[in-house]
Design an enzyme around this catalytic site. Structure first.
Site, mmCIF file in Angstrom:
data_model
loop_
_atom_site.group_PDB
_atom_site.id
_atom_site.type_symbol
_atom_site.label_atom_id
_atom_site.label_comp_id
_atom_site.label_asym_id
_atom_site.label_seq_id
_atom_site.Cartn_x
_atom_site.Cartn_y
_atom_site.Cartn_z
ATOM 1 N N LYS A 120 44.863 28.417 42.187
ATOM 2 C CA LYS A 120 43.970 28.217 41.204
ATOM 3 C C LYS A 120 44.310 26.953 40.703
ATOM 4 O O LYS A 120 43.270 26.119 40.283
ATOM 5 C CB LYS A 120 44.624 29.520 39.888
ATOM 6 C CG LYS A 120 44.632 31.284 40.532
ATOM 7 C CD LYS A 120 42.932 31.192 40.708
ATOM 8 C CE LYS A 120 42.723 32.261 41.310
ATOM 9 N NZ LYS A 120 40.688 33.069 41.726
ATOM 10 N N TYR A 128 49.642 32.371 44.913
ATOM 11 C CA TYR A 128 48.466 32.198 44.703
ATOM 12 C C TYR A 128 47.721 31.524 43.473
ATOM 13 O O TYR A 128 47.034 31.213 43.111
ATOM 14 C CB TYR A 128 48.144 33.899 44.126
ATOM 15 C CG TYR A 128 47.075 34.643 43.537
ATOM 16 C CD1 TYR A 128 46.318 34.361 43.572
ATOM 17 C CD2 TYR A 128 47.705 34.670 41.587
ATOM 18 C CE1 TYR A 128 45.097 34.909 42.830
ATOM 19 C CE2 TYR A 128 46.807 34.493 40.394
ATOM 20 C CZ TYR A 128 45.665 35.139 40.869
ATOM 21 O OH TYR A 128 44.107 35.243 40.591
ATOM 22 N N SER A 159 42.875 31.489 35.779
ATOM 23 C CA SER A 159 43.745 32.259 36.080
ATOM 24 C C SER A 159 45.527 31.708 34.892
ATOM 25 O O SER A 159 45.585 30.613 35.040
ATOM 26 C CB SER A 159 45.112 33.305 36.970
ATOM 27 O OG SER A 159 45.867 34.195 36.058
HETATM 28 P P1 NAD Z 1 39.156 41.607 43.568
HETATM 29 O O1 NAD Z 1 40.187 41.811 43.845
HETATM 30 O O2 NAD Z 1 38.794 42.944 42.126
HETATM 31 O O3 NAD Z 1 37.764 41.003 43.689
HETATM 32 C C1 NAD Z 1 38.332 39.738 43.973
HETATM 33 C C2 NAD Z 1 36.540 40.037 45.627
HETATM 34 O O4 NAD Z 1 36.567 38.699 46.157
HETATM 35 C C3 NAD Z 1 36.861 40.811 45.894
HETATM 36 O O5 NAD Z 1 35.432 41.462 46.091
HETATM 37 C C4 NAD Z 1 36.982 40.768 47.915
HETATM 38 O O6 NAD Z 1 36.334 41.375 48.476
HETATM 39 C C5 NAD Z 1 36.402 38.882 47.593
HETATM 40 N N1 NAD Z 1 36.696 38.571 48.098
HETATM 41 C C6 NAD Z 1 38.094 37.774 48.460
HETATM 42 N N2 NAD Z 1 38.364 37.065 49.275
HETATM 43 C C7 NAD Z 1 36.926 36.371 49.349
HETATM 44 C C8 NAD Z 1 35.885 35.448 50.743
HETATM 45 N N3 NAD Z 1 36.983 34.996 51.157
HETATM 46 N N4 NAD Z 1 35.131 35.702 50.744
HETATM 47 C C9 NAD Z 1 34.467 36.289 50.334
HETATM 48 N N5 NAD Z 1 34.689 37.557 49.225
HETATM 49 C C10 NAD Z 1 35.837 37.193 48.937
HETATM 50 O O7 NAD Z 1 39.556 41.019 41.864
HETATM 51 P P2 NAD Z 1 39.498 40.660 40.119
HETATM 52 O O8 NAD Z 1 40.078 41.111 39.875
HETATM 53 O O9 NAD Z 1 37.985 41.520 40.154
HETATM 54 O O10 NAD Z 1 39.250 39.053 40.156
HETATM 55 C C11 NAD Z 1 38.265 38.085 40.483
HETATM 56 C C12 NAD Z 1 39.011 36.560 40.352
HETATM 57 O O11 NAD Z 1 39.760 36.449 39.120
HETATM 58 C C13 NAD Z 1 40.049 36.370 41.535
HETATM 59 O O12 NAD Z 1 39.354 34.768 41.707
HETATM 60 C C14 NAD Z 1 41.107 36.544 40.271
HETATM 61 O O13 NAD Z 1 41.845 35.816 41.581
HETATM 62 C C15 NAD Z 1 40.789 36.108 39.302
HETATM 63 N N6 NAD Z 1 41.887 36.457 38.770
HETATM 64 C C16 NAD Z 1 41.750 37.900 38.655
HETATM 65 C C17 NAD Z 1 43.229 38.544 37.499
HETATM 66 C C18 NAD Z 1 43.962 39.478 37.275
HETATM 67 O O14 NAD Z 1 44.252 39.925 36.235
HETATM 68 N N7 NAD Z 1 42.828 40.596 38.016
HETATM 69 C C19 NAD Z 1 43.675 37.072 36.676
HETATM 70 C C20 NAD Z 1 43.262 36.002 36.702
HETATM 71 C C21 NAD Z 1 42.195 35.780 37.474
HETATM 72 N N1 UFG Z 2 55.091 45.184 34.805
HETATM 73 C C1 UFG Z 2 55.217 46.774 35.033
HETATM 74 N N2 UFG Z 2 55.703 47.418 36.145
HETATM 75 C C2 UFG Z 2 54.756 46.843 37.213
HETATM 76 C C3 UFG Z 2 53.246 46.475 36.887
HETATM 77 C C4 UFG Z 2 54.400 45.674 36.303
HETATM 78 O O1 UFG Z 2 56.464 46.802 34.133
HETATM 79 O O2 UFG Z 2 53.998 48.247 37.870
HETATM 80 C C5 UFG Z 2 55.493 44.921 34.080
HETATM 81 C C6 UFG Z 2 55.078 43.287 34.167
HETATM 82 O O3 UFG Z 2 56.504 43.109 34.451
HETATM 83 C C7 UFG Z 2 54.773 42.611 33.483
HETATM 84 C C8 UFG Z 2 53.867 43.302 32.576
HETATM 85 O O4 UFG Z 2 54.198 44.399 33.518
HETATM 86 O O5 UFG Z 2 55.877 42.724 32.308
HETATM 87 C C9 UFG Z 2 52.644 42.733 33.238
HETATM 88 O O6 UFG Z 2 52.505 42.395 34.243
HETATM 89 P P1 UFG Z 2 51.157 42.239 35.418
HETATM 90 O O7 UFG Z 2 51.613 42.224 37.285
HETATM 91 O O8 UFG Z 2 50.026 43.233 35.191
HETATM 92 O O9 UFG Z 2 50.513 41.070 35.063
HETATM 93 P P2 UFG Z 2 50.845 39.488 34.939
HETATM 94 O O10 UFG Z 2 50.648 38.805 33.661
HETATM 95 O O11 UFG Z 2 52.607 39.470 35.407
HETATM 96 O O12 UFG Z 2 50.994 38.666 36.717
HETATM 97 C C10 UFG Z 2 48.701 38.669 36.261
HETATM 98 C C11 UFG Z 2 48.496 39.021 37.317
HETATM 99 C C12 UFG Z 2 48.386 37.656 38.073
HETATM 100 C C13 UFG Z 2 47.450 36.676 36.907
HETATM 101 C C14 UFG Z 2 47.951 36.926 35.815
HETATM 102 C C15 UFG Z 2 47.345 36.261 34.478
HETATM 103 O O13 UFG Z 2 48.756 39.532 38.397
HETATM 104 O O14 UFG Z 2 47.485 36.763 39.142
HETATM 105 O O15 UFG Z 2 48.205 38.047 35.645
HETATM 106 O O16 UFG Z 2 46.413 36.548 33.903
HETATM 107 F F1 UFG Z 2 47.709 34.756 36.756
#
Ligand code: NAD
Ligand code: UFG
Length: 369
Positions: A173, A169, A145
């Site tokens: 990562k 969290y 991330s």
């Molecule tokens: P998501 O929650 O939709 O998908 C993650 C999946 O992992 C879920 O289906 C959950 O049930 C499963 N899971 C969690 N713990 C588990 C375990 N112990 N064993 C088996 N399955 C498990 O999230 P996503 O947005 O699809 O994210 C996927 C990956 O990308 C995650 O590792 C997340 O941290 C990373 N990531 C997501 C974002 C974002 O904003 N969506 C940004 C950066 C990184």
């Molecule tokens: N924001 C609002 N209102 C909300 C939610 C978010 O104003 O209800 C704003 C935040 O302050 C930020 C922007 O929208 O300025 C984006 O916020 P997000 O929570 O959607 O995303 P972040 O960039 O803060 O964080 C996300 C994930 C992290 C990840 C990061 C980079 O939550 O886990 O993107 O991938 F690490």
């Protein structure tokens, strides 16, 4: 527990072997979209997921969307913390590579329950790496991330910036990235690609699969979507005094379809004969967009007015972060193509067709059990 739905078997109940990818967390948001693209590319895909933050319906919809190739999809309900169950999966088939999405991702929850997050994301990953090594599968794509850049010292973020992070969290990562680097030093047979996602949004253009978080959404786009469909009253804008063009935070939003093709590019790279070691790539567009710009684009796409409430900055948020995309373009031959308007159009298409996500309204706000 292992779950093996009939429609995901090849009829005989056993898995036949061709180039096969294990997708952990494949029932989730990014995993489901990537699984669909892998199937479209002709891979056989085994999804394992605990369904902690997802439902099996997403896997079924992926199988439907994949058409003929849906027969190449298998699903097991497995929690990565259960090493014995992982062993069973690995003993059934030979995996050519693993894409590891599985993990918990809610920042605030990780602050409240650090041990839960460390056990799930760290122990789960260590179990996976150990079982992979025992079975001679040493090709991995890991979901990292942009959170590993912490409060970035400069933007756009290049992959060689110093790494730091501000919450449990984010530390899971960063720690997994460090473990992956150590693993490759200890055993150079490993090929590992760390993909640092920026802000994934949007949905498959069919509107059949998309993001469906459990409980109150933490992230901007799912919250915005729930306001638009009437599930929530207003969007709170966190911070209006950032040094940005309109005072709200700037992020690099990337369409989940682009992210999925980024994973295909990474998997292809794992299969090249070249020594790739353990290396990180940003998956972003390279463009920054403010919260108010996203709201305006979503209003255009949905035709809905979004009520806003302005509030203080959210603790831990940075002012501005966006990716340098050069390394991914050069070495993965991958570049994001979807615009902010495309992202909002597809997000709204998913939201309007599935206002309660995959779940019945009574279950949609449920907490983790
Ligand atoms: P998501 O929650 O939709 O998908 C993650 C999946 O992992 C879920 O289906 C959950 O049930 C499963 N899971 C969690 N713990 C588990 C375990 N112990 N064993 C088996 N399955 C498990 O999230 P996503 O947005 O699809 O994210 C996927 C990956 O990308 C995650 O590792 C997340 O941290 C990373 N990531 C997501 C974002 C974002 O904003 N969506 C940004 C950066 C990184
Ligand atoms: N924001 C609002 N209102 C909300 C939610 C978010 O104003 O209800 C704003 C935040 O302050 C930020 C922007 O929208 O300025 C984006 O916020 P997000 O929570 O959607 O995303 P972040 O960039 O803060 O964080 C996300 C994930 C992290 C990840 C990061 C980079 O939550 O886990 O993107 O991938 F690490």
């Amino acid at each position: 527990m292992i779950h093996f739905p009939q429609e995901c078997t090849n009829g005989s109940g056993s898995l036949c072997h061709q180039q096969t990818i294990l997708v952990t967390g494949g029932a989730g948001f990014i995993g489901s979209h990537t699984t669909l693209q892998l199937l479209g590319e002709g891979y056989k895909v085994v999804v394992i997921d605990s369904l902690d933050n997802s439902v099996e319906e997403s896997v079924k919809r992926v199988a439907d969307l994949a058409g003929e190739n849906g027969h190449n999809l298998y699903f097991f309900r497995v929690d990565l913390r259960d090493k014995d169950a992982l062993e069973v999966v690995f003993s059934m088939t030979k995996f050519d590579a693993v894409i590891h999405f599985a993990g918990l991702k809610a920042v605030a929850e990780s602050v409240a329950k650090p041990l839960f997050y460390y056990r799930n994301n760290m122990i789960g990953t260590i179990n996976l790496l150990e079982v992979m090594a025992e079975h001679g599968c040493k090709k991995l794509v890991f979901s990292s991330s942009a959170t590993v850049y912490g409060q970035p010292s400069s933007v756009p973020c290049t992959e060689d910036l110093p790494l730091s992070t501000t919450n449990p969290y984010g530390r899971t990562k960063l720690f997994v990235e460090e473990i992956a680097r150590d693993l490759h030093i200890a055993d150079p047979e490993w090929k590992i690609i760390l993909l640092r996602y920026f802000n994934p949004v949007g949905a498959h253009p069919s509107g059949l699969i998309g993001e469906d978080p459990r409980g109150v959404p933490n992230n901007l786009m799912p919250f915005l979507q729930q306001v638009a469909v009437g599930r929530r009253k207003e969007l709170t804008v966190f911070g209006t005094d950032y040094p940005t063009k309109d005072g709200t935070g700037v992020r690099d939003y990337i369409h989940v379809m682009d992210l999925a093709t980024g994973h295909i590019a990474a998997v292809r790279k794992l299969f090249t004969p070249k020594e790739i070691g353990c290396t990180a790539y940003n998956l972003g567009t390279g463009k920054g967009t403010t919260v108010l710009e996203i709201v305006a684009a979503f209003e255009r796409a949905s035709g809905k007015k979004i009520p806003l409430r302005y509030a203080d900055r959210r603790p831990g948020d940075c002012s501005e972060i966006y990716a340098s995309t050069e390394k991914a373009e050069r070495e993965l031959q991958w570049k994001a193509v979807y615009t902010i308007d495309d992202m909002c159009r597809d997000q709204w298409n998913w939201a309007s067709k599935n206002p309660w996500g995959y779940r019945h309204p009574d279950l949609a706000n449920g907490n983790r059990t």
